[in-house]
Design a protein around this motif. Structure first.
Motif, PDB file in Angstrom:
ATOM      1  N   ASN A 111       0.862  -1.175   0.000  1.00  0.00           N
ATOM      2  CA  ASN A 111       0.000   0.000   0.000  1.00  0.00           C
ATOM      3  C   ASN A 111       0.899   1.225   0.000  1.00  0.00           C
ATOM      4  OD1 ASN A 111      -2.580  -1.037  -0.053  1.00  0.00           O
ATOM      5  ND2 ASN A 111      -2.954  -0.847   2.122  1.00  0.00           N
ATOM      6  N   TRP A 112       0.330   2.364  -0.291  1.00  0.00           N
ATOM      7  CA  TRP A 112       1.069   3.592  -0.047  1.00  0.00           C
ATOM      8  C   TRP A 112       0.138   4.631   0.560  1.00  0.00           C
ATOM      9  CZ3 TRP A 112       2.982   5.164  -5.671  1.00  0.00           C
ATOM     10  CH2 TRP A 112       1.906   5.231  -6.543  1.00  0.00           C
ATOM     11  N   LEU A 113       0.736   5.550   1.286  1.00  0.00           N
ATOM     12  CA  LEU A 113      -0.012   6.609   1.955  1.00  0.00           C
ATOM     13  C   LEU A 113      -0.104   7.785   1.001  1.00  0.00           C
ATOM     14  CD1 LEU A 113      -1.385   7.739   4.506  1.00  0.00           C
ATOM     15  CD2 LEU A 113       0.888   8.458   5.303  1.00  0.00           C
ATOM     16  N   LEU A 114      -1.348   8.173   0.672  1.00  0.00           N
ATOM     17  CA  LEU A 114      -1.593   9.204  -0.329  1.00  0.00           C
ATOM     18  C   LEU A 114      -2.215  10.454   0.277  1.00  0.00           C
ATOM     19  CD1 LEU A 114      -3.241   6.845  -2.965  1.00  0.00           C
ATOM     20  CD2 LEU A 114      -0.950   7.848  -3.155  1.00  0.00           C
ATOM     21  N   MET A 169      -5.086   8.727   2.748  1.00  0.00           N
ATOM     22  CA  MET A 169      -5.664   7.415   2.466  1.00  0.00           C
ATOM     23  C   MET A 169      -4.557   6.422   2.151  1.00  0.00           C
ATOM     24  SD  MET A 169      -8.515   6.375  -0.391  1.00  0.00           S
ATOM     25  CE  MET A 169      -8.954   4.656  -0.681  1.00  0.00           C
ATOM     26  N   PHE A 170      -4.666   5.204   2.704  1.00  0.00           N
ATOM     27  CA  PHE A 170      -3.810   4.099   2.295  1.00  0.00           C
ATOM     28  C   PHE A 170      -4.521   3.365   1.167  1.00  0.00           C
ATOM     29  CE2 PHE A 170      -2.207   4.674   6.628  1.00  0.00           C
ATOM     30  CZ  PHE A 170      -0.838   4.513   6.449  1.00  0.00           C
ATOM     31  N   ASP A 171      -3.800   3.078   0.094  1.00  0.00           N
ATOM     32  CA  ASP A 171      -4.411   2.366  -1.029  1.00  0.00           C
ATOM     33  C   ASP A 171      -3.337   1.616  -1.796  1.00  0.00           C
ATOM     34  OD1 ASP A 171      -6.805   1.766  -2.543  1.00  0.00           O
ATOM     35  OD2 ASP A 171      -5.974   2.979  -4.158  1.00  0.00           O
ATOM     36  N   GLN A 172      -3.762   0.641  -2.608  1.00  0.00           N
ATOM     37  CA  GLN A 172      -2.834  -0.101  -3.448  1.00  0.00           C
ATOM     38  C   GLN A 172      -2.472   0.720  -4.682  1.00  0.00           C
ATOM     39  OE1 GLN A 172      -5.429  -3.977  -3.018  1.00  0.00           O
ATOM     40  NE2 GLN A 172      -3.511  -4.517  -4.000  1.00  0.00           N
ATOM     41  N   PRO A 173      -1.210   0.710  -5.084  1.00  0.00           N
ATOM     42  CA  PRO A 173      -0.812   1.451  -6.282  1.00  0.00           C
ATOM     43  C   PRO A 173      -1.592   1.066  -7.528  1.00  0.00           C
ATOM     44  CG  PRO A 173       1.123   0.845  -5.025  1.00  0.00           C
ATOM     45  CD  PRO A 173      -0.051   0.152  -4.371  1.00  0.00           C
ATOM     46  N   ILE A 174      -2.010  -0.198  -7.640  1.00  0.00           N
ATOM     47  CA  ILE A 174      -2.704  -0.627  -8.846  1.00  0.00           C
ATOM     48  C   ILE A 174      -3.983   0.162  -9.086  1.00  0.00           C
ATOM     49  CG2 ILE A 174      -3.952  -2.470  -7.643  1.00  0.00           C
ATOM     50  CD1 ILE A 174      -2.658  -2.504 -11.287  1.00  0.00           C
ATOM     51  N   SER A 175      -4.646   0.616  -8.026  1.00  0.00           N
ATOM     52  CA  SER A 175      -5.909   1.336  -8.193  1.00  0.00           C
ATOM     53  C   SER A 175      -5.764   2.849  -8.102  1.00  0.00           C
ATOM     54  CB  SER A 175      -6.932   0.851  -7.159  1.00  0.00           C
ATOM     55  OG  SER A 175      -6.425   0.966  -5.854  1.00  0.00           O
ATOM     56  N   SER A 176      -4.606   3.335  -7.656  1.00  0.00           N
ATOM     57  CA  SER A 176      -4.458   4.788  -7.470  1.00  0.00           C
ATOM     58  C   SER A 176      -3.278   5.391  -8.221  1.00  0.00           C
ATOM     59  CB  SER A 176      -4.312   5.110  -5.974  1.00  0.00           C
ATOM     60  OG  SER A 176      -3.338   4.295  -5.357  1.00  0.00           O
ATOM     61  N   GLU A 177      -2.464   4.546  -8.871  1.00  0.00           N
ATOM     62  CA  GLU A 177      -1.271   5.055  -9.539  1.00  0.00           C
ATOM     63  C   GLU A 177      -1.603   6.067 -10.631  1.00  0.00           C
ATOM     64  OE1 GLU A 177       2.021   5.474 -12.254  1.00  0.00           O
ATOM     65  OE2 GLU A 177       0.113   4.513 -12.750  1.00  0.00           O
ATOM     66  N   SER A 178      -2.749   5.903 -11.283  1.00  0.00           N
ATOM     67  CA  SER A 178      -3.107   6.833 -12.358  1.00  0.00           C
ATOM     68  C   SER A 178      -3.284   8.249 -11.822  1.00  0.00           C
ATOM     69  CB  SER A 178      -4.389   6.371 -13.057  1.00  0.00           C
ATOM     70  OG  SER A 178      -5.483   6.342 -12.152  1.00  0.00           O
ATOM     71  N   PHE A 179      -3.803   8.376 -10.593  1.00  0.00           N
ATOM     72  CA  PHE A 179      -3.966   9.705  -9.989  1.00  0.00           C
ATOM     73  C   PHE A 179      -2.617  10.309  -9.612  1.00  0.00           C
ATOM     74  CE2 PHE A 179      -8.068   7.627  -8.889  1.00  0.00           C
ATOM     75  CZ  PHE A 179      -8.913   8.487  -9.580  1.00  0.00           C
ATOM     76  N   VAL A 180      -1.676   9.452  -9.248  1.00  0.00           N
ATOM     77  CA  VAL A 180      -0.325   9.923  -8.932  1.00  0.00           C
ATOM     78  C   VAL A 180       0.371  10.362 -10.214  1.00  0.00           C
ATOM     79  CG1 VAL A 180       1.948   9.254  -8.047  1.00  0.00           C
ATOM     80  CG2 VAL A 180      -0.130   8.493  -6.864  1.00  0.00           C
ATOM     81  N   ALA A 181       0.253   9.546 -11.262  1.00  0.00           N
ATOM     82  CA  ALA A 181       0.908   9.846 -12.533  1.00  0.00           C
ATOM     83  C   ALA A 181       0.373  11.133 -13.156  1.00  0.00           C
ATOM     84  CB  ALA A 181       0.727   8.676 -13.498  1.00  0.00           C
ATOM     85  N   SER A 182      -0.913  11.411 -12.915  1.00  0.00           N
ATOM     86  CA  SER A 182      -1.514  12.623 -13.498  1.00  0.00           C
ATOM     87  C   SER A 182      -1.340  13.854 -12.609  1.00  0.00           C
ATOM     88  CB  SER A 182      -3.009  12.386 -13.756  1.00  0.00           C
ATOM     89  OG  SER A 182      -3.694  12.125 -12.534  1.00  0.00           O
ATOM     90  N   GLY A 183      -0.638  13.677 -11.486  1.00  0.00           N
ATOM     91  CA  GLY A 183      -0.337  14.826 -10.631  1.00  0.00           C
ATOM     92  C   GLY A 183      -1.455  15.245  -9.708  1.00  0.00           C
ATOM     93  N   LYS A 184      -2.433  14.365  -9.465  1.00  0.00           N
ATOM     94  CA  LYS A 184      -3.560  14.709  -8.595  1.00  0.00           C
ATOM     95  C   LYS A 184      -3.343  14.267  -7.141  1.00  0.00           C
ATOM     96  CE  LYS A 184      -6.835  14.512 -12.427  1.00  0.00           C
ATOM     97  NZ  LYS A 184      -7.998  13.797 -13.026  1.00  0.00           N
ATOM     98  N   LEU A 185      -2.565  13.197  -6.976  1.00  0.00           N
ATOM     99  CA  LEU A 185      -2.275  12.702  -5.638  1.00  0.00           C
ATOM    100  C   LEU A 185      -0.776  12.589  -5.439  1.00  0.00           C
ATOM    101  CD1 LEU A 185      -4.901   9.816  -5.214  1.00  0.00           C
ATOM    102  CD2 LEU A 185      -5.038  12.145  -4.306  1.00  0.00           C
ATOM    103  N   ARG A 186      -0.345  12.748  -4.177  1.00  0.00           N
ATOM    104  CA  ARG A 186       1.069  12.645  -3.835  1.00  0.00           C
ATOM    105  C   ARG A 186       1.278  11.439  -2.911  1.00  0.00           C
ATOM    106  NH1 ARG A 186       1.553  17.007  -1.014  1.00  0.00           N
ATOM    107  NH2 ARG A 186       2.152  18.327  -2.783  1.00  0.00           N
TER     108      ARG A 186
END
Length: 324
Positions: free
Chosen positions: A127-130, A203-220
Motif C-alpha cells: 500500500n502507499w499513503l496518499l 488514504m492508504f491504497d494499493q498502487p494498482i488502483s491509485s497510480e493513475s492519480f499519482v501519474a496525473s499529478g492529482k495525488l502525492r
C-alpha cells in the motif's frame, strides 16, 4: 538414433507427462474445482483469482472456476467454504481483511485459525499513503507533526470497515498517538474520488488502483508500506524510512481449503500452485495487477494468517473499531 527409436522415445515421454498430469489430478476431486472470492467481480482480488484459476486448471487438467460471494467483509464467502465439502472442490481466496474480521465479527460461523487447511500464499502487494497534491502534507513526517498540532483536524478515508486500508490508518493513529478522523466509504473508489477532490486528507491504497492519480499529478504518495521502496517510484520512502519503525503492511492473497481436506489434496494443489506461480505468463499477469507472486508451504501460510489475526486484533481493540 533411428526413426523408430526416436518415435518410441517421444511416445514414452508423452506418456510420462500424461501419467504425471493424471496422477496430480487424481489427488483432487474429479469434480470441477472452485475458488471462492468474497468480493464482486472485477476488483483486484477477483483478478488475482481468475489469473490463478486459469493456470491452475491447465496444471491439473480440470476446470477451476471462480465463484464471487461478496458480503460482510468476505465473511460470507469464508463461512461458505468452511462449512462446505472437504473433498477439495472448494477453495477460499483469503485476504488480510479476513484476519481483522476475526475480531470485528464475533458472531461469524467459523474460525479462520481452526476451520481451514492452508494451501499456499499466492502473492503480495504494497500500500502507499496518499494525499492530495494541494494538501498540507509534503512528507510522511509531516503527518505526525501536523496531526499532533491540530487533533481532529485531518481525516483519512477507507473503503471498508476492517479492510487493510482502514486498519493501516488506525494503526498509524495508534503508533504515533494521533487523532485523525476515520471516514468510511462504500468502496475505495469513492474514497479516492473524495481524496482527489480534497474532501479528505489521507488514504492508504494499493498502487494498482491509485497510480493513475499519482501519474496525473492529482495525488502525492508520501510513503509505501512495504519493506522496500517501489522500483517504479524509487523516490518515495518506506514508512519505516519516514520515521515509523516497524510499520510494514502488505496486501496479500492466498488459498485455503476447508479443514479436514485430505493432506494429499492439499499437497497436490500446493505443488501445482508452485508451478503456476513460476510461469512467466502468470508472473506477468499478476505483476500487471500490482501483485508480486509468492509461493509458500501450507505451514508458512497458516503461520502468517495466525500472526495477522493477533496483530489486527490488538489494533481493533485499542482503536475501539466496531461494525455498528
Amino acid at each position: 538414433m533411428n526413426t523408430y527409436t526416436r518415435r518410441g522415445l517421444l511416445a514414452a515421454m508423452a506418456s510420462a507427462c500424461l501419467i504425471t498430469l493424471g496422477s496430480a489430478a487424481a489427488q483432487v476431486s474429479t469434480k470441477p474445482l472452485s475458488i471462492v472470492v468474497g468480493f464482486a467481480a472485477g476488483g483486484p482480488t477477483d483478478i488475482v483469482a481468475r489469473v490463478v484459476a486459469k493456470a491452475l486448471a491447465e496444471e491439473l487438467g480440470k476446470p477451476v472456476i471462480v465463484e464471487n460471494k461478496p458480503g460482510a467483509g468476505s465473511t460470507v464467502a469464508a463461512g461458505y467454504v468452511a462449512h462446505g465439502p472437504t473433498d477439495g472442490t472448494s477453495m477460499l481466496l483469503v485476504v488480510p481483511g479476513l484476519t481483522g474480521a476475526e475480531t470485528l465479527f464475533p458472531n461469524r460461523k467459523y474460525d479462520l485459525t481452526k476451520d481451514f487447511a492452508a494451501i499456499s500464499l499466492l502473492g503480495t502487494s504494497p500500500n502507499w499513503l496518499l494525499t492530495p497534491v494541494g494538501s498540507d502534507f509534503k512528507t510522511a513526517q509531516e503527518v505526525e507533526k501536523r496531526a499532533k498540532a491540530a487533533p481532529g483536524k485531518y481525516s483519512y478515508g477507507h473503503g471498508a470497515t476492517g479492510g487493510i486500508s482502514h486498519l493501516s490508518s488506525e494503526w498509524l493513529n495508534a503508533v504515533k498517538k494521533l487523532d485523525i478522523l476515520s471516514v468510511p466509504y462504500k468502496g475505495n473508489g469513492p474514497a479516492l474520488v473524495d481524496l482527489v477532490g480534497g474532501r479528505i486528507d489521507l488514504m492508504f491504497d494499493q498502487p494498482i488502483s491509485s497510480e493513475s492519480f499519482v501519474a496525473s499529478g492529482k495525488l502525492r504518495p508520501l510513503a509505501v508500506t512495504s519493506a522496500k521502496r517501489l522500483a517504479t517510484y524509487p523516490d518515495v520512502p518506506t514508512m519505516e524510512e519516514a520515521g515509523y519503525p516497524g510499520f510494514v503492511v502488505e496486501v496479500w492473497y492466498g488459498l485455503v481449503f476447508a479443514a479436514k481436506t485430505p493432506e494429499t489434496t492439499v499437497k497436490t494443489v500446493n505443488e501445482a500452485l508452485a508451478r503456476v506461480l513460476a510461469r512467466d505468463d502468470v508472473k506477468s499477469s499478476l505483476n500487471n495487477s500490482g501483485v508480486t507472486p509468492q509461493h509458500s508451504t501450507p505451514q508458512a501460510f497458516q503461520s502468517r494468517i495466525n500472526g495477522e489475526v493477533e496483530r489486527w486484533k490488538r489494533v481493533i481493540i485499542d482503536a475501539k473499531i466496531t461494525t455498528q
